[in-house]
Design a protein around this motif. Structure first.
Motif, short mmCIF file in Angstrom:
data_model
loop_
_atom_site.label_atom_id
_atom_site.label_comp_id
_atom_site.label_asym_id
_atom_site.label_seq_id
_atom_site.Cartn_x
_atom_site.Cartn_y
_atom_site.Cartn_z
N MET A 1 20.64 -53.54 24.57
CA MET A 1 19.32 -54.11 24.62
C MET A 1 18.31 -53.02 24.24
O MET A 1 18.33 -51.91 24.74
CB MET A 1 19.04 -54.63 26.02
N ARG A 2 17.41 -53.38 23.34
CA ARG A 2 16.38 -52.45 22.90
C ARG A 2 15.14 -52.66 23.76
O ARG A 2 14.47 -53.67 23.66
CB ARG A 2 16.07 -52.66 21.43
N ILE A 3 14.86 -51.69 24.59
CA ILE A 3 13.76 -51.80 25.55
C ILE A 3 12.40 -51.81 24.85
O ILE A 3 11.51 -52.56 25.23
CB ILE A 3 13.83 -50.65 26.56
N TYR A 4 12.23 -50.98 23.83
CA TYR A 4 10.91 -50.77 23.23
C TYR A 4 10.66 -51.60 21.98
O TYR A 4 9.60 -51.48 21.38
CB TYR A 4 10.73 -49.29 22.88
N GLY A 5 11.61 -52.39 21.55
CA GLY A 5 11.44 -53.14 20.31
C GLY A 5 11.99 -52.35 19.13
O GLY A 5 12.23 -51.14 19.21
N ALA B 1 13.96 -37.07 21.78
CA ALA B 1 13.62 -38.01 20.71
C ALA B 1 12.64 -39.06 21.23
O ALA B 1 11.68 -39.42 20.55
CB ALA B 1 14.89 -38.68 20.18
N GLN B 2 12.86 -39.52 22.43
CA GLN B 2 11.97 -40.52 23.04
C GLN B 2 10.58 -39.92 23.24
O GLN B 2 9.56 -40.55 22.93
CB GLN B 2 12.57 -40.98 24.37
N ARG B 3 10.53 -38.67 23.75
CA ARG B 3 9.25 -37.99 23.97
C ARG B 3 8.49 -37.81 22.65
O ARG B 3 7.29 -38.07 22.55
CB ARG B 3 9.50 -36.63 24.63
N LEU B 4 9.20 -37.39 21.60
CA LEU B 4 8.58 -37.21 20.29
C LEU B 4 8.10 -38.54 19.72
O LEU B 4 7.01 -38.62 19.14
CB LEU B 4 9.56 -36.56 19.32
N ALA B 5 8.91 -39.58 19.89
CA ALA B 5 8.55 -40.90 19.37
C ALA B 5 7.25 -41.37 20.01
O ALA B 5 6.34 -41.85 19.31
CB ALA B 5 9.67 -41.90 19.63
N PHE B 6 7.12 -41.24 21.31
CA PHE B 6 5.90 -41.67 21.99
C PHE B 6 4.71 -40.80 21.60
O PHE B 6 3.59 -41.29 21.47
CB PHE B 6 6.08 -41.72 23.50
N PRO C 1 10.84 -51.19 16.01
CA PRO C 1 10.24 -50.00 15.39
C PRO C 1 10.37 -48.74 16.24
O PRO C 1 10.72 -47.67 15.73
CB PRO C 1 8.77 -50.40 15.22
N VAL C 2 10.11 -48.86 17.54
CA VAL C 2 10.18 -47.68 18.40
C VAL C 2 11.63 -47.24 18.57
O VAL C 2 11.94 -46.04 18.51
CB VAL C 2 9.54 -47.96 19.78
N SER C 3 12.53 -48.18 18.74
CA SER C 3 13.95 -47.85 18.89
C SER C 3 14.48 -47.16 17.64
O SER C 3 15.25 -46.19 17.73
CB SER C 3 14.76 -49.11 19.18
N ARG C 4 14.06 -47.64 16.49
CA ARG C 4 14.50 -47.02 15.23
C ARG C 4 13.95 -45.60 15.11
O ARG C 4 14.66 -44.68 14.69
CB ARG C 4 14.05 -47.86 14.04
N LEU C 5 12.69 -45.39 15.49
CA LEU C 5 12.10 -44.07 15.44
C LEU C 5 12.84 -43.12 16.37
O LEU C 5 13.17 -41.99 15.99
CB LEU C 5 10.61 -44.13 15.81
N ILE C 6 13.14 -43.56 17.58
CA ILE C 6 13.89 -42.74 18.54
C ILE C 6 15.27 -42.40 17.97
O ILE C 6 15.71 -41.25 18.04
CB ILE C 6 14.01 -43.45 19.90
N GLU C 7 15.92 -43.39 17.40
CA GLU C 7 17.26 -43.19 16.83
C GLU C 7 17.22 -42.16 15.70
O GLU C 7 18.06 -41.26 15.64
CB GLU C 7 17.79 -44.53 16.30
N GLU C 8 16.24 -42.26 14.80
CA GLU C 8 16.13 -41.32 13.69
C GLU C 8 15.81 -39.91 14.19
O GLU C 8 16.39 -38.94 13.71
CB GLU C 8 15.06 -41.78 12.69
N PRO D 1 18.87 -32.00 14.43
CA PRO D 1 19.63 -31.01 15.21
C PRO D 1 18.82 -30.52 16.41
O PRO D 1 17.63 -30.24 16.29
CB PRO D 1 19.89 -29.88 14.20
N GLY D 2 19.48 -30.46 17.55
CA GLY D 2 18.86 -29.95 18.76
C GLY D 2 17.97 -30.95 19.48
O GLY D 2 17.34 -30.62 20.47
N ILE D 3 17.91 -32.18 18.98
CA ILE D 3 17.08 -33.21 19.61
C ILE D 3 18.00 -34.24 20.26
O ILE D 3 18.72 -34.96 19.58
CB ILE D 3 16.16 -33.92 18.60
N GLY D 4 17.96 -34.29 21.58
CA GLY D 4 18.75 -35.29 22.30
C GLY D 4 17.95 -36.56 22.50
O GLY D 4 16.80 -36.69 22.02
N GLY D 5 18.50 -37.50 23.21
CA GLY D 5 17.86 -38.79 23.43
C GLY D 5 16.50 -38.70 24.11
O GLY D 5 15.54 -39.34 23.68
N LYS D 6 16.40 -37.89 25.16
CA LYS D 6 15.13 -37.78 25.89
C LYS D 6 14.06 -37.09 25.04
O LYS D 6 12.90 -37.51 25.04
CB LYS D 6 15.32 -37.03 27.20
#
Length: 199
Positions: free
Chosen positions: A1-5, A26-31, A7-14, A19-24
């Motif tokens: 399930m994509r919590i943020y929709g 990536a989420q912080r950068l996306a926001f 566009p945001v999920s895709r940005l976080i994924e990209e 390198p050196g960017i984990g999930g958290k």
């Protein structure tokens, strides 16, 4: 399930693919990017696309550049008789920041690492050899990292350059400024002892 929709999920994924960017992270950068003013977000996107489209490898030193040859190779103020061999453009930038080296560079884009499937042919060693045939060089300084791969690369380059008669040197390794001897490993201490100089 994509919590943020989407566009945001895709940005976080990209972002998490960097390198050196984990999930958290990536989420912080996306926001952070989402909350930027639109002009700043467009500027960031434009800078990424511009770098991707316009950056190439210098035909002389193999570093990243937007002009060929790069500004260092094109400079008439550099000492072309001395070439420092580095693993990565970031290593070259580190030496440039010191303001102490006035020769030219050659970027290998890695180090020999059989465990990772990287051999001498995967690096720009052939370009270095051709360059040394085409220009009069008195010294090659090998400034690869002081680890197993860097040492293997340095030894390999020194071996193939020996018949050319060009002076081959290796940067000194030793105790970092501000370091405590009790915490420094044995190999580093040995190198520091070997590289000692008179004061």
């Amino acid at each position: 399930m994509r919590i943020y929709g989407e566009p945001v999920s895709r940005l976080i994924e990209e972002l998490s693919r960097l390198p050196g960017i984990g999930g958290k992270s990536a989420q912080r950068l996306a926001f952070y990017i989402i909350h930027l003013p639109e002009e700043r977000a467009e500027s960031l996107a434009g800078a990424i696309l511009s770098a991707k489209r316009n950056v190439k490898y210098c035909s002389v030193c193999c570093s990243l550049t937007d002009s060929d040859p790069c500004h260092i190779c094109a400079s008439g103020k550099r000492d072309g008789k001395v070439i420092m061999v580095v693993e990565d453009p970031r290593d070259m930038a580190a030496y440039e920041r010191t303001g102490e080296f006035h020769g030219l560079y050659h970027v290998l884009h890695g180090a020999v690492s059989p465990m990772h499937g990287v051999g001498p042919n995967d690096l720009t060693i052939a370009a270095l050899l051709k360059r040394l045939q085409d220009t009069p060089v008195e010294e090659v300084i090998i400034a690869t990292n002081p680890n197993v791969e860097g040492e293997a690369t340095a030894l390999y380059i020194a071996k193939i350059l020996k018949p050319t008669g060009i002076k081959v040197t290796r940067i000194a390794h030793g105790v970092p400024v501000g370091g405590d001897l009790e915490f420094v490993d044995e190999v580093t201490l040995s190198r520091a002892l070997e590289g000692r100089r008179e004061i």
